[in-house]
Design a protein around this motif. Sequence first.
Motif, mmCIF file in Angstrom:
data_model
loop_
_atom_site.group_PDB
_atom_site.id
_atom_site.type_symbol
_atom_site.label_atom_id
_atom_site.label_comp_id
_atom_site.label_asym_id
_atom_site.label_seq_id
_atom_site.Cartn_x
_atom_site.Cartn_y
_atom_site.Cartn_z
ATOM 1 N N THR A 1 0.837 -1.195 0.000
ATOM 2 C CA THR A 1 0.000 0.000 0.000
ATOM 3 C C THR A 1 0.872 1.245 0.000
ATOM 4 O OG1 THR A 1 -1.718 1.191 1.203
ATOM 5 C CG2 THR A 1 -0.153 -0.033 2.526
ATOM 6 N N ARG A 2 0.354 2.274 -0.601
ATOM 7 C CA ARG A 2 1.092 3.542 -0.692
ATOM 8 C C ARG A 2 0.525 4.610 0.222
ATOM 9 N NH1 ARG A 2 -2.319 3.253 -5.129
ATOM 10 N NH2 ARG A 2 -3.694 5.051 -5.465
ATOM 11 N N TYR A 3 -0.496 4.273 1.006
ATOM 12 C CA TYR A 3 -1.152 5.269 1.843
ATOM 13 C C TYR A 3 -0.526 5.271 3.233
ATOM 14 C CZ TYR A 3 -4.611 5.001 -1.874
ATOM 15 O OH TYR A 3 -5.227 5.010 -3.103
ATOM 16 N N ASP A 4 -0.093 6.452 3.643
ATOM 17 C CA ASP A 4 0.576 6.574 4.930
ATOM 18 C C ASP A 4 -0.402 6.487 6.095
ATOM 19 O OD1 ASP A 4 3.152 7.145 6.314
ATOM 20 O OD2 ASP A 4 2.023 8.895 7.044
#
Length: 821
Positions: free
Chosen positions: A91-94
């Motif tokens: 995933t790229r969401y912080d």
Amino acid sequence: MKLEDKQSMSLTSSDITLNSLTQYARRGSGAGLANNVAKVSHSARTQGSNQTISSLQNVEPKEEKKEVAQLPAPKKKRKKKNFLTANLSGTRYDVIRQMAERRGFSVAKDDDPSCYLIWNDCFVATDRISELKPFQRINHFPGMGEVTRKDCLARNMMKVVRVHPDEYNFVPKTWILPADHSMLINYAKDLKSKKKHRTFIVKPCNGAQGHGISLFRNAEKIPATDHFIVQEYIEKPFLLDSYKFDLRVYVLITSCDPLRVFLFKDGLVRLSTEKYQAPHDSNINHLFMHLTNYSVNKHNEFYEKGDSVDTGSKRSIQYLMKHLAANTDYSVSQLWRNIGDMVVKTLIVALPHLLHAYRMCRPGAAAGSDSVCFEVLGFDILLDRNLNPWLLEINRSPSFGTDEQIDWNVKSALIEDTIRLLNVKISDKKRNIAAQKAETHKRLFRSTKRSEGGELSEFDKKRQSLEKRKEDLKDMLARLRKLAAREDFENRNSGHFHRIFPSDDRMKQDHYVNLMVSVFNIFMSGRAPAMQKEIQKIYSNKLREEDVLDMIAECEADEKEGRYFSSGIRPPKGPKPLLSMPQASPPVYQDEEYEDQEEEETEGPSVPGTPNTLQRPGSPNTARPPSTTMPRADSRSSTYNSRPNSGVTSIRSRPQSNVSIAASQRSRSVSRLGNGKQPMLQRSTVDDTFLLSVVREREDELTRKTLMALNEMRIKFPGKSDQEAETILDRLHENWKFHKPRIASYWLVKLDSIKRRKVVDIVRSNVRAVLQRTWRVGDFAAEAKTTSTQNTSQQSTPDNSNQGNLEDQIKNKQFLSPFEI
């Protein structure tokens, strides 16, 4: 010179002191000793060399012993603590990383396949789901594409709409190109003939973020060769500040076997960036007016980023609900119910595909076990002018970007509540490994013993059937307890989520179950009967934990009773007698009396009413009982010890009464008359009135004993003595008007039909036992049937004497008396 000599002497003494201290520190065996030496050296510099040497000489032996005695023990190696690990490399969401750390997860740096939590933005292969351990969780279900792809959703919905058009009226008319191009053209021609105009919105089958979407006023201009989804455009939407908008509603699925669905009570309101006007040829290409996708409108110069939840082009659903409650008469709770109903019905359409794909990926998982998959879906919903929700599409991987503050507020709460509801614990790993070992052990040591003849006997078949039923009940009990624990956890940790399936409303749940059965018939017609039983067992099980425990207790009692019978015939089931029921103590008769009776029988047939047959009440029988009550030759004992209602009585301890003597002799005389081998009976010399008086006297005595026995029966209270129970019953009698409605409420409300039937059976069996013991007869129903048969035989015989009528009256009186009581 003297001053310089003194200074040089002091320096040399200080050097000696420092050298001696250095050597002493090197000889020391611990760090504490060196520290003490350093302190002494510091005092030597300040106070003088002579004092330092003398103090060192005095302290050195004691300090050495002390330090040697207090050497620190070797430190034990600390075990590494086990942490909950999360694999977030996909995933790229912080915001997902931050919420996972807030929930106590340690984020792995690399792609670790053994982590407890795995989160991916894209599709996950089925092979990876198959390799997961039971304690792991991954954020995608196999088979979810059947409702997240636009063409698959439209195809499945069209199949269900044909069967349930009223239930699935929340989907716009949809056509899948190029297969349905001719149907689309015919529909447009019908509208044209009726002088109606419709706008059609065209979307790519697997598109996202608003790419490739266009509007057409003329259906004939839509390309027929491309793979598109064509939907009828909703021209009268509900507007917010004159702007068209849609809702991004988040839905969490924690399990598909069984299905559990949660609705997030917040979300995003996404507004277009141009004020809405009905579509016509001049504005058909204004996508900023007709489309509400954030990916499209963020490129418009009029897009507004709001500082709060009630301003800007992106707002919260909670703000919308407050706006509707303040400015309209529409019920906000009704709108949430409509949205939840739409979500559940949509996922019921997806359930056959989800269940099949999941079970194919997890073939060894038991039904009802913890799911290794979960899913957060984004439903795009449009509200029309009447605030009816319309389903536009479903996003399998909704965006968790936090470009604005409202995104962070909504999505962080969503992800945190999602991770909390998953209930991932460190102990899951050990518990699942232990469960796998226990299942393997059970499978390996399963009994496969067969009878010597190759086929099971009737007793073995019944025993195996009973054992299988008991195992099924235990599995049901474990499932009910696990479900209760899960619901309790969900109620305490749901946060902003609300469970919409299974529903707490019994009528709504039954409606969903019936709809689910119908959907399985549509998509899985070959397995519909088996799936229908499974659905009713899982989703419509009305049994409670107490009911299942009672059923298990009944099975165990039957199994225990069946151990004493060598044949496959099981004794008739019935409730057990009360522990406090009075026990009769009939007199014991000697064997010589029965020998005398046998000798008298062999001499010739006895005539009822003779002095030999008329004895005082309670005297032993002078006629042998019927052969049906005699013990078998291969019996283990000469007497029977059976239950009160079994219909089998002891011959030696329970002799028959005078009335039963006459009945038995009458039955024997009738059988002899029918065979034609015995002479006709002669009339009795005893007066009829005397015989009837003896019968009435005997009946009065037995009736009195019966009433006394029934009066002595007591209700047992747990932990109470008989005297305390008597006091409680007296209080109930004294205040009966006060306790009557409460007892009636407990009987009709607290107790279900099964328990009420058990109570009635216990009372009936105890009364029957008292009657059988007092009147010394067998089962009333069997004897009444025998009496009816004998009466029929008597009517068919040519004997019309008064003696036969008198004996019929005696028999009728004998068997009517117990029932009259």
